[in-house]
Motif scaffolding. Structure first.
Motif, PDB file in Angstrom:
ATOM      1  N   PRO A 124      20.943  54.221  57.835  1.00 10.79           N
ATOM      2  CA  PRO A 124      21.875  52.965  58.209  1.00 10.79           C
ATOM      3  C   PRO A 124      22.055  52.283  57.111  1.00 10.79           C
ATOM      4  N   VAL A 125      22.944  51.236  57.218  1.00 11.93           N
ATOM      5  CA  VAL A 125      23.534  50.166  56.363  1.00 11.93           C
ATOM      6  C   VAL A 125      21.775  49.231  56.518  1.00 11.93           C
ATOM      7  N   ILE A 126      21.648  48.750  55.596  1.00 13.11           N
ATOM      8  CA  ILE A 126      20.765  47.880  55.528  1.00 13.11           C
ATOM      9  C   ILE A 126      20.250  46.745  55.331  1.00 13.11           C
ATOM     10  N   LEU A 127      20.123  45.929  56.710  1.00 13.80           N
ATOM     11  CA  LEU A 127      20.241  44.893  56.390  1.00 13.80           C
ATOM     12  C   LEU A 127      18.959  43.781  56.480  1.00 13.80           C
ATOM     13  N   THR A 128      18.646  42.700  54.859  1.00 11.67           N
ATOM     14  CA  THR A 128      17.619  41.986  54.707  1.00 11.67           C
ATOM     15  C   THR A 128      17.690  40.606  55.105  1.00 11.67           C
ATOM     16  N   GLN A 129      17.081  40.588  55.941  1.00 10.58           N
ATOM     17  CA  GLN A 129      16.882  38.676  55.400  1.00 10.58           C
ATOM     18  C   GLN A 129      15.664  37.874  54.839  1.00 10.58           C
ATOM     19  N   ILE A 130      16.265  37.162  53.388  1.00 12.64           N
ATOM     20  CA  ILE A 130      14.742  36.664  52.860  1.00 12.64           C
ATOM     21  C   ILE A 130      14.417  35.670  53.706  1.00 12.64           C
ATOM     22  N   VAL A 181      10.133  48.459  55.166  1.00 16.11           N
ATOM     23  CA  VAL A 181      10.787  48.696  56.090  1.00 16.11           C
ATOM     24  C   VAL A 181      11.766  49.115  55.039  1.00 16.11           C
ATOM     25  N   ALA A 182      12.815  48.578  54.998  1.00 11.72           N
ATOM     26  CA  ALA A 182      13.425  48.684  53.908  1.00 11.72           C
ATOM     27  C   ALA A 182      13.539  49.608  53.186  1.00 11.72           C
ATOM     28  N   TYR A 183      12.671  49.840  52.113  1.00 13.95           N
ATOM     29  CA  TYR A 183      12.286  50.246  51.044  1.00 13.95           C
ATOM     30  C   TYR A 183      12.168  51.992  51.917  1.00 13.95           C
ATOM     31  N   HIS A 184      11.633  52.360  52.750  1.00 13.23           N
ATOM     32  CA  HIS A 184      11.550  53.588  53.734  1.00 13.23           C
ATOM     33  C   HIS A 184      12.598  54.267  54.367  1.00 13.23           C
ATOM     34  N   LEU A 185      13.428  53.457  55.115  1.00 16.87           N
ATOM     35  CA  LEU A 185      14.884  53.919  55.369  1.00 16.87           C
ATOM     36  C   LEU A 185      15.414  54.234  54.257  1.00 16.87           C
ATOM     37  N   TYR A 241      11.236  57.611  63.248  1.00 22.15           N
ATOM     38  CA  TYR A 241      12.445  57.756  64.519  1.00 22.15           C
ATOM     39  C   TYR A 241      13.612  57.188  64.150  1.00 22.15           C
ATOM     40  N   PHE A 242      14.327  55.730  63.266  1.00 24.41           N
ATOM     41  CA  PHE A 242      15.561  57.053  62.721  1.00 24.41           C
ATOM     42  C   PHE A 242      15.840  57.903  62.153  1.00 24.41           C
ATOM     43  N   GLN A 243      15.490  58.390  61.478  1.00 20.33           N
ATOM     44  CA  GLN A 243      16.068  59.835  60.943  1.00 20.33           C
ATOM     45  C   GLN A 243      15.934  60.436  61.595  1.00 20.33           C
ATOM     46  N   LYS A 244      15.913  60.039  63.330  1.00 22.08           N
ATOM     47  CA  LYS A 244      15.785  61.407  64.576  1.00 22.08           C
ATOM     48  C   LYS A 244      16.610  60.015  65.595  1.00 22.08           C
ATOM     49  N   ASN A 245      16.632  59.759  65.313  1.00 23.24           N
ATOM     50  CA  ASN A 245      16.844  58.684  66.178  1.00 23.24           C
ATOM     51  C   ASN A 245      18.482  57.913  65.521  1.00 23.24           C
ATOM     52  N   PRO A 246      19.157  57.831  64.588  1.00 27.56           N
ATOM     53  CA  PRO A 246      20.318  57.520  63.405  1.00 27.56           C
ATOM     54  C   PRO A 246      20.672  56.403  64.451  1.00 27.56           C
TER      55      PRO A 246
END
Length: 168
Positions: free
Chosen positions: A117-123, A104-108, A85-90
């Protein structure tokens, strides 16, 4: 409120809207960012759950084409669908709310640079948890190493300075 020129698009990926801490944080952040003038899209694996009605109308909601029930492989499936989805809709940035959603972060992180995108993660749970069995800690460490290798936890901040994930 931001001007259109200052706003940047933000994506958020969640499995569904079942009551949970990660989902609650994701929805609160989505609402806040949308109220500040940022275009926000939540990509969800399913529309199930009592928390969907908490979304601000300004937040764009996208449900996976074939909704996903929670299972052992559903997060990997969600991660792949979200990346498609985010590849088609960045978007400029994507928030990943908690350890359960880290695939999800891994695949993004594998998306082409032009649309990544810049990937923001919560631990959402401790990196080193007292009482965690040694074998479980080893598996957790291997998973973290894989994610780190994919680009999660290192990169550049918006001001251009380098950063590395650190446990605090």
């Amino acid at each position: 409120m931001l001007t259109q020129q200052d706003a940047f698009s933000i994506g958020i990926v969640i499995h569904d809207f079942v009551f949970g801490g990660s989902e609650r944080i994701a929805i609160r952040l989505a609402n806040y960012w949308a109220q500040q003038g940022h275009p926000v899209v939540i990509f969800a694996g399913a529309s199930e759950g009592e928390m969907q009605n908490l979304l601000d109308p300004a937040v764009h909601l996208v449900i996976a084409p074939q909704p996903l029930c929670r299972s052992a492989s559903s997060m990997t499936q969600l991660a792949r669908k979200a990346a498609q989805y985010f590849q088609k809709n960045p978007v400029k940035a994507c928030f990943v709310p908690g350890n359960y959603h880290w695939p999800v972060a891994y695949h993004l992180g594998k998306l082409p640079v032009k649309v990544r995108p810049v990937i923001l993660t919560q631990i959402s749970s401790p990196i080193y948890k007292p009482g965690r069995a040694a074998w479980a800690q080893k598996i957790f460490n291997m998973r973290m190493a894989l994610l780190h290798k994919s680009g999660i936890g290192r990169g550049k901040l918006f001001d251009g300075s380098l950063f590395t994930e650190r446990s605090v």
